[in-house]
Scaffold this motif. Structure first.
Motif, PDB file in Angstrom:
ATOM      1  N   PHE A 240       1.027  -0.856  -0.235  1.00 11.84           N
ATOM      2  CA  PHE A 240       0.146  -0.066   0.759  1.00 11.84           C
ATOM      3  C   PHE A 240       0.713   1.118   0.026  1.00 11.84           C
ATOM      4  O   PHE A 240       1.787   1.625   0.536  1.00 11.84           O
ATOM      5  CB  PHE A 240      -0.767   0.302   1.904  1.00 11.84           C
ATOM      6  CG  PHE A 240      -2.020   1.302   1.084  1.00 11.84           C
ATOM      7  CD1 PHE A 240      -3.074   1.236   0.534  1.00 11.84           C
ATOM      8  CD2 PHE A 240      -1.733   2.123   2.086  1.00 11.84           C
ATOM      9  CE1 PHE A 240      -3.869   1.980   0.475  1.00 11.84           C
ATOM     10  CE2 PHE A 240      -2.770   3.434   2.318  1.00 11.84           C
ATOM     11  CZ  PHE A 240      -3.492   3.687   0.943  1.00 11.84           C
ATOM     12  N   TRP A 242       0.248   6.307  -0.234  1.00  9.14           N
ATOM     13  CA  TRP A 242      -0.297   7.064  -0.258  1.00  9.14           C
ATOM     14  C   TRP A 242       0.291   8.523  -0.210  1.00  9.14           C
ATOM     15  O   TRP A 242       1.286   8.101   1.074  1.00  9.14           O
ATOM     16  CB  TRP A 242      -1.384   7.167   1.005  1.00  9.14           C
ATOM     17  CG  TRP A 242      -2.263   7.835   1.720  1.00  9.14           C
ATOM     18  CD1 TRP A 242      -1.999   8.520   0.520  1.00  9.14           C
ATOM     19  CD2 TRP A 242      -3.020   8.323   3.006  1.00  9.14           C
ATOM     20  NE1 TRP A 242      -3.339   9.804   1.325  1.00  9.14           N
ATOM     21  CE2 TRP A 242      -3.039   9.782   2.623  1.00  9.14           C
ATOM     22  CE3 TRP A 242      -2.258   7.894   4.442  1.00  9.14           C
ATOM     23  CZ2 TRP A 242      -3.883  10.793   3.896  1.00  9.14           C
ATOM     24  CZ3 TRP A 242      -3.377   8.779   5.385  1.00  9.14           C
ATOM     25  CH2 TRP A 242      -3.465  10.134   5.290  1.00  9.14           C
ATOM     26  N   ASP A 243       0.136   8.878  -1.082  1.00  2.00           N
ATOM     27  CA  ASP A 243       1.000  10.243  -0.934  1.00  2.00           C
ATOM     28  C   ASP A 243       0.186  11.372  -1.328  1.00  2.00           C
ATOM     29  O   ASP A 243      -1.028  11.113  -1.682  1.00  2.00           O
ATOM     30  CB  ASP A 243       1.330  10.253  -2.241  1.00  2.00           C
ATOM     31  CG  ASP A 243       3.087   8.770  -2.471  1.00  2.00           C
ATOM     32  OD1 ASP A 243       2.948   8.251  -1.824  1.00  2.00           O
ATOM     33  OD2 ASP A 243       3.296   9.059  -3.587  1.00  2.00           O
ATOM     34  N   THR A 262      -4.216  13.900  -3.854  1.00  4.90           N
ATOM     35  CA  THR A 262      -3.397  12.476  -3.059  1.00  4.90           C
ATOM     36  C   THR A 262      -3.573  11.743  -3.941  1.00  4.90           C
ATOM     37  O   THR A 262      -3.975  11.055  -4.882  1.00  4.90           O
ATOM     38  CB  THR A 262      -4.499  12.459  -1.642  1.00  4.90           C
ATOM     39  OG1 THR A 262      -3.981  11.094  -1.287  1.00  4.90           O
ATOM     40  CG2 THR A 262      -5.706  11.228  -2.098  1.00  4.90           C
ATOM     41  N   PHE A 264      -3.445   7.596  -3.989  1.00 10.15           N
ATOM     42  CA  PHE A 264      -3.149   6.052  -3.716  1.00 10.15           C
ATOM     43  C   PHE A 264      -2.588   4.684  -4.131  1.00 10.15           C
ATOM     44  O   PHE A 264      -3.218   4.127  -6.023  1.00 10.15           O
ATOM     45  CB  PHE A 264      -5.030   5.574  -3.371  1.00 10.15           C
ATOM     46  CG  PHE A 264      -5.102   6.364  -2.115  1.00 10.15           C
ATOM     47  CD1 PHE A 264      -5.120   6.483  -0.619  1.00 10.15           C
ATOM     48  CD2 PHE A 264      -5.829   7.515  -2.387  1.00 10.15           C
ATOM     49  CE1 PHE A 264      -5.664   7.171   0.140  1.00 10.15           C
ATOM     50  CE2 PHE A 264      -6.423   8.401  -1.487  1.00 10.15           C
ATOM     51  CZ  PHE A 264      -6.255   8.282  -0.314  1.00 10.15           C
ATOM     52  N   LYS A 277      -6.079   8.937  -8.260  1.00 12.53           N
ATOM     53  CA  LYS A 277      -5.527  10.156  -7.938  1.00 12.53           C
ATOM     54  C   LYS A 277      -6.885  10.370  -7.912  1.00 12.53           C
ATOM     55  O   LYS A 277      -7.458  11.228  -8.799  1.00 12.53           O
ATOM     56  CB  LYS A 277      -4.734  10.485  -8.767  1.00 12.53           C
ATOM     57  CG  LYS A 277      -4.434  11.667  -8.894  1.00 12.53           C
ATOM     58  CD  LYS A 277      -2.980  12.185 -10.031  1.00 12.53           C
ATOM     59  CE  LYS A 277      -2.644  13.513 -10.310  1.00 12.53           C
ATOM     60  NZ  LYS A 277      -2.110  13.363 -11.513  1.00 12.53           N
TER      61      LYS A 277
END
Length: 446
Positions: A240, A242-243, A262, A264, A277
């Motif tokens: 996983f 997340w940014d 963000t 994912f 996104k």
């Protein structure tokens, strides 16, 4: 402060090893599982209703991180027996028979690709995103992508045409905490700061409408763009990711805008990968997001008649302050079936929808091969989204494998052909239809 410390500690448990490199989602076509394939075939082509016999040779080879693709097409007129002159009328056409040469893939520490650019992008894509330098078959260019990531800093770059330069963009970035002991801190240690410059050196990028002379002139202010971005990987595990990110973009001679969102990533043990996104966009007057995109080569300047044309610069000058939402979703199943979809809609502009769609099914069904892509801009509503017109780009190939190495298929492409005039280039819709009998011989394994 206590809550922040607890939050960081929890993330450090979830994310024991953060990547030293910038994380980039792979939205390029599915990576081949073999080290290459030799492909070719016989068929028929129709260009604007004129039939041609087709001989195609299109091998794609990979040796370690090196890859090379060819696209050699000999089209002989059914009626006159002559080779289609538009395919081989200058030396540059012979160079373009090499579709691309690459080392690595986008997101690797070292990546270079010369030739056709299919999914070029910089950073989070607020300036250059899904850019194609070959929107027209008869106007193919030799471009360059070149990226290097040194861990603590790096750069990525795009050049659309090595002969005439055209679109050019470069983004440099640094992970400042990696230069200090604080770089070992989970989450915060991977903070990334970037700066981008992009422009278009083509003279048609300056096209604008002169209301006094009542004609198109090429003395507009160049679309020079600068951008600054912040990226923060919150979670980065094998399964996983997340940014979070924030972009500020400014047209030096026009307006500015911001985008924040963000990303994912989910990697389900090779069975199901999901990339998503979601991005919120706020723009001032005279601003357009992802200015250099898959439609840019057509939108840059398209002459309709001696005093009427469409121009990306004109659209930029007329753009009003607005806000909107952009979303993107990518599914990959069993490393084979891939679906890519993205859509943008501006809040106060009904005719602002922008759609991108890709479907690739190379081997999910043993005897069926499907490959399709569709792009459309200025969409009014759902009914308008799938209507083919001057706002559309489409390619689709559906094939059947009667035996292991032979594919019988139908290829269809809705694109544009350039027509050169004294006043500029006029792009007209070009329909390309090719029934094919191809052979595909894969060899080697990675």
């Amino acid at each position: 402060m206590k809550r922040l410390i607890i939050f960081v500690l929890l993330l450090s448990i979830l994310n024991p090893v953060l990547s030293q490199r910038r994380v980039q989602r792979d939205t390029q076509p599915i990576r081949p599982q073999t080290s290459g394939e030799i492909a070719g075939g016989l068929g028929l082509s129709w260009f604007d209703g004129k039939p041609y016999y087709l001989l195609n040779i299109s091998p794609e080879l990979a040796f370690g991180k090196f890859g090379i693709g060819f696209d050699v097409n000999l089209r002989i007129g059914v009626n006159d027996g002559k080779i289609r002159s538009e395919d081989w009328n200058e030396f540059y056409d012979f160079l373009r028979a090499i579709r691309y040469v690459r080392y690595g893939l986008k997101g690797d520490p070292f990546y270079a690709r010369i030739g056709a650019l299919d999914y070029a992008r910089l950073g989070h894509g607020t300036i250059i995103y899904y850019y194609k330098n070959n929107a027209s078959y008869d106007d193919r260019k030799v471009g360059l992508e070149f990226d290097v990531d040194f861990g603590k800093f790096g750069f990525e770059s795009v050049t659309s045409d090595l002969r005439r330069v055209g679109v050019f963009g470069v983004r440099g970035y640094v992970r400042p905490l990696k230069l200090t002991p604080a770089g070992e801190i989970p989450v915060i240690g991977n903070l990334e700061l970037g700066a981008t410059y992009a422009t278009d050196f083509d003279k048609d990028a300056l096209a604008r409408y002169d209301s006094i002379q009542r004609k198109i002139v090429r003395d507009g202010k160049k679309p020079d763009i600068i951008g600054f971005d912040i990226g923060l990987p919150i979670i980065r595990t094998k399964i996983f990711g997340w940014d979070l990110y924030f972009d500020y973009v400014k047209f030096l001679n026009y307006g500015s805008g911001i985008a924040y969102g963000t990303i994912f990533d989910f990697k389900g043990l090779g069975i199901l990968n999901i990339n998503a996104k979601i991005e919120r966009r706020n723009f001032g007057d005279q601003f357009l997001p992802s200015y250099f995109n898959y439609f840019y080569e057509i939108e840059r300047f398209n002459l309709r008649d001696t005093v009427n044309a469409t121009s990306k610069l004109i659209a930029l000058q007329n753009a009003k302050k607005t806000a909107g939402t952009y979303g993107e979703l990518i599914f990959t199943i069993l490393g084979q079936l891939q679906v890519v979809g993205s859509y943008q809609q501006l809040d106060a502009t009904p005719e602002s929808g922008t759609l991108h769609f890709d479907l690739k099914i190379p081997q999910v069904l043993p005897t069926i091969v499907i490959d399709a892509g569709y792009d459309k801009v200025n969409i009014k509503d759902l009914r308008d989204a799938f209507k083919l017109d001057e706002r559309s780009l489409l390619y689709a190939q559906v094939g059947y494998k009667p035996v292991k190495y032979i594919i019988v298929s139908m290829f269809y492409q809705w694109t544009f052909k350039p027509v050169r005039t004294d006043n500029g280039t006029k792009y007209e819709v070009q329909k390309r239809v090719e029934p094919r009998v191809s052979f595909v011989f894969p060899f080697g394994t990675k």
